[in-house]
Scaffold this motif. Structure first.
Motif, PDB file in Angstrom:
ATOM      1  N   UNK A 151       0.817  -1.197   0.000  1.00  0.00           N
ATOM      2  CA  UNK A 151       0.000   0.000   0.000  1.00  0.00           C
ATOM      3  C   UNK A 151       0.867   1.269   0.000  1.00  0.00           C
ATOM      4  N   UNK A 152       1.904   1.263   0.827  1.00  0.00           N
ATOM      5  CA  UNK A 152       2.843   2.403   0.878  1.00  0.00           C
ATOM      6  C   UNK A 152       3.461   2.615  -0.519  1.00  0.00           C
ATOM      7  N   UNK A 153       3.897   1.536  -1.136  1.00  0.00           N
ATOM      8  CA  UNK A 153       4.574   1.639  -2.443  1.00  0.00           C
ATOM      9  C   UNK A 153       3.624   2.165  -3.516  1.00  0.00           C
ATOM     10  N   UNK A 154       2.384   1.681  -3.497  1.00  0.00           N
ATOM     11  CA  UNK A 154       1.413   2.139  -4.497  1.00  0.00           C
ATOM     12  C   UNK A 154       1.122   3.615  -4.319  1.00  0.00           C
ATOM     13  N   UNK A 155       0.871   3.990  -3.066  1.00  0.00           N
ATOM     14  CA  UNK A 155       0.523   5.368  -2.761  1.00  0.00           C
ATOM     15  C   UNK A 155       1.630   6.329  -3.149  1.00  0.00           C
ATOM     16  N   UNK A 156       2.866   5.885  -3.010  1.00  0.00           N
ATOM     17  CA  UNK A 156       3.995   6.800  -3.229  1.00  0.00           C
ATOM     18  C   UNK A 156       4.723   6.526  -4.543  1.00  0.00           C
TER      19      UNK A 156
END
Ligand code: FAD
Ligand code: UQ1
Length: 427
Positions: free
Chosen positions: A221-226
């Motif tokens: 989720x962190x990777x997708x968001x950023x």
């Protein structure tokens, strides 16, 4: 030629904390063999790479760290002779023991990536690594210099210590490129608004982003968001410094290789058990790790040999937090055994990884052998928090230097039991 009740091989995290425990019990009957002049708190290396803490705060003289009531030989163990209860040191002397605890850590295999060593030595190259005590100080300057191109972060095809660290440094760098960070009293942060010009890529040899599903979901989720590109089963095999190109191999069965140009390349080197251990197959498993029972931490063949930390065969994630939990079990089991009683304590594989995801947040992963979350705090630790960042940055280092190196930190089990009483059942 020397003899002792308890011999500790290695004076790093595991060795120092066990030596402190036993030196308190059996004064002047403990010998430590450790070659290094300096003792490092390695978890700080990630923060040094982000310019968050200073290199100075991560090190102390070995002589001021190891317990005063134990004898320290500043040598390497060169060979083990378990049937004679004896080791031979680099100065030729032998040490005999009643009990031996092996805590030799992991060896870094920098040389396995052609081109890596020369790039790391070159201050002008974009290649860096938080994993070496001699390479970590170059990481932040190299991140700060990156204004465009591709920033690549790698995870090797081998067991590593703190398997979260190679991606933590990616999150910190990405945050830095965005210029969303607070000022630290110890560090001046120049303005950086280069995120739109830098592509951020995490290439891992593993098939997953993290071994525990709960935290893996959070990290995806962190990777997708950023907008961080994650490539799994992608292993760094070579660096071409002249062209600033990295060569990767797919581990998905195709064995295909491809080349990627980098402006910044952060490398987590391949690692494995120390060569000295690998030379003694009677002590190790097939791949060279000290063969211990995963519950008691006693050697599988020699009943007066025990192991702790990164060099053992137990399938836990290799972290300092794991060592805190192992130390408690090991101490109790050895004392039971010395008293002629059966061993009663079992290590459950507890390990923890504070996954720093930026300049003010962190996901505190905690789990056991079954890769099931085993959390300390009465919140959902799959989320990013500021308080866990403060723990990682300021509290754990203090805990380490004041308690753990003195044999007085056995991990957060106590708090966990307390907070599980008030923690809401998760769905
Ligand atoms: P070490 O501390 O590495 O000590 C091994 C010692 O053995 C060394 O001092 C070495 O000199 C000695 N030795 C080697 N060969 C011989 C020989 N032949 N004779 C005698 N002595 C020998 N853990 C966490 O819990 N949380 C984190 O956030 C975290 N972040 C990390 C980030 C980075 C970048 C790194 C590198 C590690 C991180 N860790 C973290 C992992 C943690 O630092 C290690 O798991 C821990 O220090 C391992 O302790 P050890 O005693 O097994 O090995
Ligand atoms: C821990 O005990 C420890 O050792 C000092 C670490 O090493 C740096 C850790 O990173 C973590 C997470 C723990 C676990 C402690 C708590 C309070 C969760």
């Amino acid at each position: 030629h020397h003899s002792c009740k308890v011999l500790v091989v290695g004076g790093g995290t595991g060795g120092c904390s066990m030596a402190a425990k036993f030196a308190d019990k059996f004064k002047d009957q403990v010998i430590i063999v450790e070659p290094n002049e300096l003792h490092y708190y390695q978890p700080m290396f990630t923060l040094i790479g982000g310019g968050i803490r200073s290199f100075e705060a991560s090190k102390k003289l070995m002589k001021d760290t190891l317990p005063k009531n134990a004898k320290w030989f500043q040598e390497n163990v060169m060979s083990f002779e378990p049937p004679q209860n004896q080791v031979t040191m680099s100065n030729g002397d032998t040490v005999q023991y009643e009990i031996m605890i092996i805590a030799m850590g992991l060896q870094l295999y920098w040389e396995k990536i052609p081109g890596l060593i020369e790039c790391l030595k070159d201050n002008m190259s974009g290649v860096c690594s938080i994993y070496g005590s001699d390479t970590v100080i170059n990481v932040f300057p190299k991140i700060a210099r990156t204004k465009s191109g591709t920033a690549i972060f790698t995870f090797p095809n081998s067991p590593v210590k703190c398997p979260g660290a190679p991606q933590k440094i990616a999150y910190i760098a990405e945050d830095y490129f965005r210029n969303i960070h607070i000022l630290y009293p110890c560090q001046f942060f120049p303005k950086q608004k280069v995120r739109n010009n830098v592509k951020v890529v995490y290439n891992t040899a593993l098939p997953v982003i993290f071994g525990v599903k709960k935290y893996a979901d959070a990290l995806w989720d962190v990777c997708k968001r950023r907008n961080i590109t994650v490539n799994v089963q992608t292993n760094l095999i070579k660096i071409d410094p002249a062209k600033e190109e990295a060569v990767f191999q797919k581990l998905d069965g195709s064995n295909e290789t491809f080349v990627e140009k980098y402006s910044l390349l952060h490398v987590c080197p391949p690692m494995g058990p120390p060569d000295v251990l690998k030379k003694h197959p009677s002590l190790t498993n097939e791949v060279g790790f000290l063969s211990v029972d995963p519950k008691t931490l006693r050697h599988t063949k020699y009943s007066n040999i025990y192991g702790i930390g990164d060099c053992i065969s137990a399938p836990n994630s290799k972290t300092m937090a794991a060592i805190a939990a192992q130390g408690k079990v090991l101490y109790k089991n050895i004392m039971d055994d010395l008293a002629g009683k059966p061993m009663t304590m079992a290590y459950n594989g507890y390990s923890s990884c504070p996954l720093v995801t930026g300049y003010r947040k962190c996901i505190l992963a905690e789990f056991d052998y079954n890769l099931k979350p085993l959390e300390t705090f009465p919140v959902n630790q799959g989320r990013e928090y500021f308080f866990t960042f403060i723990l990682k940055t300021y509290v754990f280092p203090l805990l380490y230097w004041t308690l753990m190196t003195r044999g007085k930190w056995d991990g957060p089990e106590f708090f966990r039991k307390y907070s599980s009483m008030i923690k809401k059942k998760e769905i």
